[in-house]
Write an enzyme that holds these catalytic residues in place. Structure first.
Site, PDB file in Angstrom:
ATOM      1  NE  ARG A   1      -5.172   5.923   0.650  1.00 47.30           N
ATOM      2  CZ  ARG A   1      -6.125   5.302   1.357  1.00 47.30           C
ATOM      3  NH1 ARG A   1      -6.847   5.987   2.230  1.00 47.30           N
ATOM      4  NH2 ARG A   1      -6.332   4.017   1.204  1.00 47.30           N
TER       5      ARG A   1
ATOM      6  CG  HIS B   1     -11.072   8.097   1.194  1.00 48.31           C
ATOM      7  ND1 HIS B   1     -12.102   7.202   0.940  1.00 48.31           N
ATOM      8  CD2 HIS B   1     -10.099   7.379   1.831  1.00 48.31           C
ATOM      9  CE1 HIS B   1     -11.756   6.003   1.403  1.00 48.31           C
ATOM     10  NE2 HIS B   1     -10.559   6.093   1.946  1.00 48.31           N
TER      11      HIS B   1
ATOM     12  CD  GLN C   1      -6.187   9.841   2.967  1.00 49.48           C
ATOM     13  OE1 GLN C   1      -6.879   8.842   3.126  1.00 49.48           O
ATOM     14  NE2 GLN C   1      -4.932   9.920   3.377  1.00 49.48           N
TER      15      GLN C   1
ATOM     16  CD  GLU D   1      -3.246   3.358  -1.111  1.00 50.98           C
ATOM     17  OE1 GLU D   1      -2.117   3.186  -0.639  1.00 50.98           O
ATOM     18  OE2 GLU D   1      -4.019   4.262  -0.737  1.00 50.98           O
TER      19      GLU D   1
ATOM     20  CG  HIS E   1      -8.631   7.158  -2.127  1.00 46.33           C
ATOM     21  ND1 HIS E   1      -8.314   6.595  -3.348  1.00 46.33           N
ATOM     22  CD2 HIS E   1      -8.349   6.219  -1.188  1.00 46.33           C
ATOM     23  CE1 HIS E   1      -7.860   5.364  -3.151  1.00 46.33           C
ATOM     24  NE2 HIS E   1      -7.874   5.112  -1.851  1.00 46.33           N
TER      25      HIS E   1
ATOM     26  CG  LEU F   1     -12.306   3.871  -2.416  1.00 43.78           C
ATOM     27  CD1 LEU F   1     -11.272   4.977  -2.572  1.00 43.78           C
ATOM     28  CD2 LEU F   1     -12.327   3.363  -0.976  1.00 43.78           C
TER      29      LEU F   1
ATOM     30  CG  PHE G   1      -2.378  -0.277   0.888  1.00 45.99           C
ATOM     31  CD1 PHE G   1      -2.737  -1.313   0.053  1.00 45.99           C
ATOM     32  CD2 PHE G   1      -3.383   0.499   1.425  1.00 45.99           C
ATOM     33  CE1 PHE G   1      -4.058  -1.569  -0.262  1.00 45.99           C
ATOM     34  CE2 PHE G   1      -4.716   0.267   1.133  1.00 45.99           C
ATOM     35  CZ  PHE G   1      -5.059  -0.775   0.276  1.00 45.99           C
TER      36      PHE G   1
ATOM     37  NE  ARG H   1      -7.329   6.859   6.602  1.00 44.89           N
ATOM     38  CZ  ARG H   1      -7.540   5.929   5.673  1.00 44.89           C
ATOM     39  NH1 ARG H   1      -6.822   4.801   5.672  1.00 44.89           N
ATOM     40  NH2 ARG H   1      -8.437   6.105   4.726  1.00 44.89           N
TER      41      ARG H   1
END
Length: 565
Positions: free
Chosen positions: A280, A344, A229, A244, A231, A241, A116, A379
């Site tokens: 991100r 997000h 955030q 990821e 995304h 979404l 990730f 994050r």
């Protein structure tokens, strides 16, 4: 008046984990949720949950996980809390498996991990691309097994305060429309995020910042609220979404020229080492630059999964594929899919310590509504599910111990009757033509326009004025349905009030932070400024404008340095 030792508000992963731990320690627990527990937004988490698991064959360490999180936060995360999360992650992951979560395994039968963004190792453990859903259903099974009482489809309208301490909540039973004061020795707020303050958003329609506003209104400060955030991979049509996990499993980001732009120095946010798996905030900014400089495709860039092959996509990214077909008419097996950065997650929230305690006696918070400042300015993907279970457990444990040492106070019946009068006043208003849905859209579009991936004072002041205007209009907005049974019109009006509180705090914080750090990128202050802004912004409720204060960032091992991927 129903009574519990602990009342948990919210039945997502943080709330259910808190309830289970408090129950395990002997507390009488009630859980209240405005939706059925398995419809909580934890259900939407796709990609996985992080843990450094060297016994699974990796060379990973908790220290590496902690450092990646600190770096990802742009050094705004509190390192004592981050260390706790990274240390406790492996045991919590195994606990989830023992509860019944069937994680994917590798060819040797060990727990299988994927990469990730911002991570030094593949440490994201997963159930295909439905990890949140899988964990949520197992957690609900545990809740039922423990016979914990659930107030299902009840809507909280206010917290009960007694001599400066939080002692329960007043809520509406949606089925009957009746109001009830529910008494407790302690309340754990686990009500989730505020995504629908923005439009569009990856978040469910229920994510309206209810608990953040409720805690704010009784005196709990909010922290890091400017850190919102975006995304990198959401659908332009509706904000849905695309996990990821796709990039973690090897998908590319390409522009209109077919170029993997994350490797091109022409883009100021390129990441030659991590490429698509930079943090991100970095990837979202890089995408925005490509679009703004004319290398997009109809206002988007492209996520290319074709080279992964049908078999892998069907096994590990089936939900991503289904979303693409359903909402964009693109099958990722055959074609690249247009994506844009989309709102997000809220890194900020109700300020707590590492045990979930807020500054209000008897009030705890856990999950996305809380801010221990694990995430700081940004994050890392798959740390959110981890936060819910670790800090949900810790909040449940501490609240149970707290409740053992106090008695339930005798509360006045006026607690309920006063709230009933307030709700009746809203129901009795004559329409002035304003409707909550229209106001909600105005709020969300203004936030998305001016408090998004890139920001400046001019735009944020425009949105601040819009929020103030909506706040004034809110006092007159009427409810179209005067009934009491499943009166969604009333609930939408109440949610709008919560959202306006959250928006006000976000904009005030963003205007205050005169630098660029993590998700907060100001075009008028483009550099990170550790000398003046390596600190948290705290927002306190008061009539009129909120009060702003600051608090230091906790640094244990890792001093701030330039962040490169």
């Amino acid at each position: 008046m129903p009574q519990h030792d602990i009342l948990v508000i919210g039945a997502g992963l943080a709330g259910m984990r808190a309830a289970l731990e408090a129950h395990r320690q002997g507390a009488s627990v009630g859980v209240i949720s405005k939706v059925h527990p398995v419809r909580s937004h934890s259900n939407a988490a796709q990609g996985g949950i992080n843990a450094a698991m060297p016994e699974e064959g990796a060379e990973d360490t908790w220290e590496s996980h902690a450092f990646d999180t600190v770096k990802g936060s742009d050094y705004l995360g509190d390192q004592d809390a981050i260390e706790i999360m990274a240390r406790e992650a492996p045991d919590e992951l195994i606990q989830l498996e023992h509860m019944g979560v069937i994680f994917n395994r590798d060819e040797r039968g060990r727990l299988g991990a994927r990469s990730f963004g911002g991570a030094s190792f593949a440490r994201t453990f997963f159930v295909a691309d439905i990890t949140g859903q899988a964990i949520l259903h197992v957690m609900y099974e545990q809740l039922m097994k423990a016979q914990i009482y659930v107030y299902e489809e009840w809507f909280v309208t206010s917290l009960i305060m007694d001599d400066g301490a939080c002692r329960g909540a007043v809520a509406i039973d949606m089925l009957s429309g009746k109001m009830e004061a529910i008494q407790a020795k302690a309340v754990i707020m686990a009500s989730g995020g505020l995504g629908r303050v923005y439009e569009p958003s990856t978040n469910a329609l229920i994510c309206t910042g209810d608990g953040i506003s409720l805690a704010y209104r009784v005196g709990a400060p909010l922290m890091d609220m400017e850190m919102v955030q975006y995304h990198p991979t959401t659908l332009p049509s509706n904000g849905a979404l695309l996990s990821e996990a796709a990039r973690g499993d090897g998908a590319y980001l390409i522009n209109s020229e077919g170029e993997r732009f994350m490797g091109n120095p022409r883009n100021p946010y390129h990441a030659p080492n991590k490429m698509e798996l930079a943090s991100r905030d970095v990837v979202s900014r890089a995408e925005r630059v490509e679009i703004d400089e004319g290398r997009g495709v109809n206002g988007a860039v492209l996520l290319d999964c074709r080279h992964l092959g049908r078999e892998m996509i069907m096994e590990r990214l089936s939900q991503v594929r289904d979303l693409g077909i359903q909402f964009s008419g693109v099958d990722i097996v055959d074609d690249p899919i247009p994506i844009v950065p989309g709102m997000h997650y809220q890194m900020g929230g109700i300020k707590t310590d590492v045990e979930g305690k807020t500054s209000v006696l008897g009030l705890y918070a856990a999950g996305e509504c809380a801010c221990i400042s694990l995430h700081g300015g940004n994050r890392l993907g798959a740390n959110s599910l981890l936060e819910t279970v670790i800090f949900g457990r810790r909040a449940g444990s501490d609240a149970a111990q707290y409740a053992k040492n106090i008695d339930l106070p005798r509360l006045s019946e006026a607690v309920q009757s006063d709230e009933e009068k307030r709700i009746q006043e809203i129901l009795s208003r004559e329409s002035n033509g304003d409707v909550a849905a229209k106001m909600r859209l105005e709020l969300g579009q203004s936030m998305h326009k001016n408090v998004a991936v890139f920001r400046d004072a001019e735009g944020m002041l425009e949105t601040q004025a819009k929020v103030a205007e909506l706040k004034e209009r809110y006092g007159k907005v009427a409810v179209q349905d005067r009934g009491r049974v499943y009166n969604s019109s009333l609930l939408f009006v109440l949610e709008l009030g919560y959202m306006i509180d959250c928006a006000e705090a976000i904009v005030a914080s963003a205007l205050d932070r005169k630098e660029s750090r993590g998700a907060h990128t100001r075009l008028d202050y483009p550099e990170r400024d550790d000398e003046n802004w390596l600190k948290h912004i705290m927002v306190y409720y008061q009539p009129g404008e909120p009060r702003i204060d600051h608090s230091p960032v906790t640094i244990t091992h890792w001093q701030p340095q330039e962040r490169k991927y």
